[in-house]
Motif scaffolding. Structure first.
Motif, PDB file in Angstrom:
ATOM      1  N   VAL A  67       0.860  -1.174   0.000  1.00 19.53           N
ATOM      2  CA  VAL A  67       0.000   0.000   0.000  1.00 19.53           C
ATOM      3  C   VAL A  67       0.901   1.230   0.000  1.00 19.53           C
ATOM      4  CG1 VAL A  67      -1.759   1.266   1.280  1.00 19.53           C
ATOM      5  CG2 VAL A  67      -1.754  -1.229   1.323  1.00 19.53           C
ATOM      6  N   LYS A  68       0.772   2.063  -1.028  1.00 15.52           N
ATOM      7  CA  LYS A  68       1.525   3.316  -1.066  1.00 15.52           C
ATOM      8  C   LYS A  68       0.719   4.384  -0.330  1.00 15.52           C
ATOM      9  CE  LYS A  68       2.134   3.962  -5.452  1.00 15.52           C
ATOM     10  NZ  LYS A  68       2.632   4.428  -6.752  1.00 15.52           N
ATOM     11  N   VAL A  69       1.360   5.026   0.633  1.00 16.68           N
ATOM     12  CA  VAL A  69       0.694   6.041   1.438  1.00 16.68           C
ATOM     13  C   VAL A  69       1.471   7.342   1.331  1.00 16.68           C
ATOM     14  CG1 VAL A  69      -0.060   6.670   3.751  1.00 16.68           C
ATOM     15  CG2 VAL A  69      -0.120   4.274   3.038  1.00 16.68           C
ATOM     16  N   ASN A  70       0.791   8.403   0.900  1.00 18.17           N
ATOM     17  CA  ASN A  70       1.384   9.734   0.852  1.00 18.17           C
ATOM     18  C   ASN A  70       1.247  10.336   2.243  1.00 18.17           C
ATOM     19  OD1 ASN A  70       1.685  12.579   0.622  1.00 18.17           O
ATOM     20  ND2 ASN A  70       1.282  12.443  -1.569  1.00 18.17           N
ATOM     21  N   VAL A  71       2.368  10.548   2.935  1.00 16.92           N
ATOM     22  CA  VAL A  71       2.310  11.018   4.323  1.00 16.92           C
ATOM     23  C   VAL A  71       1.755  12.432   4.444  1.00 16.92           C
ATOM     24  CG1 VAL A  71       4.101   9.463   5.150  1.00 16.92           C
ATOM     25  CG2 VAL A  71       4.733  11.740   4.335  1.00 16.92           C
ATOM     26  N   ASP A  72       1.830  13.218   3.379  1.00 18.88           N
ATOM     27  CA  ASP A  72       1.229  14.554   3.418  1.00 18.88           C
ATOM     28  C   ASP A  72      -0.291  14.467   3.409  1.00 18.88           C
ATOM     29  OD1 ASP A  72       3.669  15.888   3.509  1.00 18.88           O
ATOM     30  OD2 ASP A  72       3.817  15.977   1.320  1.00 18.88           O
ATOM     31  N   GLU A  73      -0.829  13.449   2.741  1.00 23.84           N
ATOM     32  CA  GLU A  73      -2.276  13.251   2.692  1.00 23.84           C
ATOM     33  C   GLU A  73      -2.775  12.359   3.823  1.00 23.84           C
ATOM     34  OE1 GLU A  73      -3.015  11.660  -1.192  1.00 23.84           O
ATOM     35  OE2 GLU A  73      -2.382  13.490  -2.209  1.00 23.84           O
ATOM     36  N   GLU A  74      -1.888  11.570   4.411  1.00 26.74           N
ATOM     37  CA  GLU A  74      -2.247  10.612   5.459  1.00 26.74           C
ATOM     38  C   GLU A  74      -1.376  10.787   6.700  1.00 26.74           C
ATOM     39  OE1 GLU A  74      -4.821   8.886   4.824  1.00 26.74           O
ATOM     40  OE2 GLU A  74      -4.910   9.142   2.679  1.00 26.74           O
ATOM     41  N   PRO A  75      -1.354  11.967   7.316  1.00 28.00           N
ATOM     42  CA  PRO A  75      -0.463  12.171   8.469  1.00 28.00           C
ATOM     43  C   PRO A  75      -0.813  11.287   9.663  1.00 28.00           C
ATOM     44  CG  PRO A  75      -1.980  14.011   8.238  1.00 28.00           C
ATOM     45  CD  PRO A  75      -2.153  13.149   7.008  1.00 28.00           C
ATOM     46  N   GLY A  76      -2.060  10.868   9.773  1.00 27.26           N
ATOM     47  CA  GLY A  76      -2.456  10.001  10.885  1.00 27.26           C
ATOM     48  C   GLY A  76      -1.735   8.666  10.864  1.00 27.26           C
ATOM     49  N   LEU A  77      -1.570   8.092   9.676  1.00 27.86           N
ATOM     50  CA  LEU A  77      -0.872   6.810   9.557  1.00 27.86           C
ATOM     51  C   LEU A  77       0.591   6.980   9.933  1.00 27.86           C
ATOM     52  CD1 LEU A  77      -0.995   3.826   8.737  1.00 27.86           C
ATOM     53  CD2 LEU A  77      -0.418   4.542   6.424  1.00 27.86           C
ATOM     54  N   ALA A  78       1.210   8.036   9.445  1.00 24.32           N
ATOM     55  CA  ALA A  78       2.614   8.292   9.775  1.00 24.32           C
ATOM     56  C   ALA A  78       2.778   8.462  11.279  1.00 24.32           C
ATOM     57  CB  ALA A  78       3.106   9.530   9.034  1.00 24.32           C
ATOM     58  N   GLY A  79       1.917   9.238  11.891  1.00 26.58           N
ATOM     59  CA  GLY A  79       2.007   9.474  13.329  1.00 26.58           C
ATOM     60  C   GLY A  79       1.797   8.214  14.136  1.00 26.58           C
ATOM     61  N   ARG A  80       0.843   7.411  13.750  1.00 24.76           N
ATOM     62  CA  ARG A  80       0.533   6.187  14.486  1.00 24.76           C
ATOM     63  C   ARG A  80       1.701   5.198  14.465  1.00 24.76           C
ATOM     64  NH1 ARG A  80      -4.309   5.269  12.617  1.00 24.76           N
ATOM     65  NH2 ARG A  80      -3.848   3.694  11.079  1.00 24.76           N
ATOM     66  N   HIS A  81       2.496   5.229  13.404  1.00 23.66           N
ATOM     67  CA  HIS A  81       3.628   4.301  13.309  1.00 23.66           C
ATOM     68  C   HIS A  81       4.964   4.973  13.605  1.00 23.66           C
ATOM     69  CE1 HIS A  81       1.351   0.866  12.013  1.00 23.66           C
ATOM     70  NE2 HIS A  81       0.651   1.674  11.242  1.00 23.66           N
ATOM     71  N   GLY A  82       4.934   6.208  14.088  1.00 25.30           N
ATOM     72  CA  GLY A  82       6.169   6.899  14.446  1.00 25.30           C
ATOM     73  C   GLY A  82       7.040   7.239  13.255  1.00 25.30           C
ATOM     74  N   ILE A  83       6.442   7.373  12.081  1.00 25.25           N
ATOM     75  CA  ILE A  83       7.204   7.689  10.878  1.00 25.25           C
ATOM     76  C   ILE A  83       7.518   9.185  10.878  1.00 25.25           C
ATOM     77  CG2 ILE A  83       7.126   7.810   8.359  1.00 25.25           C
ATOM     78  CD1 ILE A  83       5.281   5.295   8.505  1.00 25.25           C
ATOM     79  N   SER A  84       8.820   9.488  10.917  1.00 24.35           N
ATOM     80  CA  SER A  84       9.226  10.889  10.932  1.00 24.35           C
ATOM     81  C   SER A  84      10.152  11.239   9.783  1.00 24.35           C
ATOM     82  CB  SER A  84       9.897  11.231  12.270  1.00 24.35           C
ATOM     83  OG  SER A  84      11.036  10.415  12.466  1.00 24.35           O
ATOM     84  N   SER A  85      10.514  10.249   8.974  1.00 24.89           N
ATOM     85  CA  SER A  85      11.315  10.522   7.783  1.00 24.89           C
ATOM     86  C   SER A  85      10.839   9.612   6.655  1.00 24.89           C
ATOM     87  CB  SER A  85      12.802  10.332   8.061  1.00 24.89           C
ATOM     88  OG  SER A  85      13.070   9.014   8.460  1.00 24.89           O
ATOM     89  N   ASN A  86      11.157  10.017   5.447  1.00 24.12           N
ATOM     90  CA  ASN A  86      10.694   9.322   4.246  1.00 24.12           C
ATOM     91  C   ASN A  86      11.880   8.864   3.415  1.00 24.12           C
ATOM     92  OD1 ASN A  86       7.941   9.885   4.695  1.00 24.12           O
ATOM     93  ND2 ASN A  86       8.205  11.923   3.880  1.00 24.12           N
ATOM     94  N   PRO A  87      11.715   7.808   2.646  1.00 20.35           N
ATOM     95  CA  PRO A  87      10.607   6.864   2.644  1.00 20.35           C
ATOM     96  C   PRO A  87      10.665   5.970   3.876  1.00 20.35           C
ATOM     97  CG  PRO A  87      12.293   6.109   1.132  1.00 20.35           C
ATOM     98  CD  PRO A  87      12.736   7.450   1.662  1.00 20.35           C
ATOM     99  N   ALA A  88       9.527   5.443   4.251  1.00 19.25           N
ATOM    100  CA  ALA A  88       9.429   4.545   5.399  1.00 19.25           C
ATOM    101  C   ALA A  88       8.590   3.334   4.998  1.00 19.25           C
ATOM    102  CB  ALA A  88       8.796   5.257   6.579  1.00 19.25           C
ATOM    103  N   PHE A  89       8.892   2.220   5.607  1.00 22.68           N
ATOM    104  CA  PHE A  89       8.199   0.974   5.304  1.00 22.68           C
ATOM    105  C   PHE A  89       7.768   0.295   6.599  1.00 22.68           C
ATOM    106  CE2 PHE A  89      11.232   1.916   2.031  1.00 22.68           C
ATOM    107  CZ  PHE A  89      10.516   1.713   0.865  1.00 22.68           C
ATOM    108  N   VAL A  90       6.550  -0.192   6.621  1.00 20.24           N
ATOM    109  CA  VAL A  90       6.049  -0.987   7.738  1.00 20.24           C
ATOM    110  C   VAL A  90       5.462  -2.253   7.126  1.00 20.24           C
ATOM    111  CG1 VAL A  90       4.491  -1.126   9.714  1.00 20.24           C
ATOM    112  CG2 VAL A  90       5.474   1.099   9.063  1.00 20.24           C
ATOM    113  N   VAL A  91       5.965  -3.409   7.551  1.00 20.08           N
ATOM    114  CA  VAL A  91       5.484  -4.684   7.044  1.00 20.08           C
ATOM    115  C   VAL A  91       4.625  -5.330   8.130  1.00 20.08           C
ATOM    116  CG1 VAL A  91       6.131  -6.937   6.108  1.00 20.08           C
ATOM    117  CG2 VAL A  91       7.574  -4.942   5.674  1.00 20.08           C
TER     118      VAL A  91
END
Length: 119
Positions: A67-91
């Motif tokens: 699933v490709k997620v644009n962190v600018d459009e989906e900041p909630g997903l980034a925040g929930r997984h502690g994503i603070s830099s790009n690109p990031a991957f969660v499996v």
């Protein structure tokens, strides 16, 4: 291109999603494993790794949904997984995060990182 029952589209196993609940539901309920690839349109490393991610997803369609997620459009997903830099991957495996990392990599290294989930 494939469209699922929820109207999401997939090109060779890479799903584009419209909101965080769609992304989370798709990855967590994916048959087998799923991965979220978080990036941003302005991110140079993201632009470089996107074709590699798409190629790996196409080669392993049916084994690993990406699933490709644009962190600018989906900041909630980034925040929930502690994503603070790009690109990031969660499996995800069995509905829970199993591995996460940030940064770009050549295809062999990306496949090595995903190896346990591609079987």
């Amino acid at each position: 291109m494939t469209t699922d029952d929820a109207g999401r589209t997939s090109v060779s196993g890479v799903w584009a999603v419209g909101n965080v609940s769609d992304a989370t539901a798709l990855v967590i309920t994916a048959a087998g494993q799923g991965a979220a690839a978080a990036s941003a349109e302005w991110c140079g490393p993201c632009i470089r790794v996107t074709p590699i991610v798409e190629q790996v997803a196409a080669e392993h369609a049916g084994v690993l949904d990406v699933v490709k997620v644009n962190v600018d459009e989906e900041p909630g997903l980034a925040g929930r997984h502690g994503i603070s830099s790009n690109p990031a991957f969660v499996v995800y495996a069995d509905g829970a995060p199993a591995k996460a990392w940030t940064g770009t990599a050549p295809k062999p290294l990306l496949e090595r990182s995903l190896g346990p989930f591609l079987r």
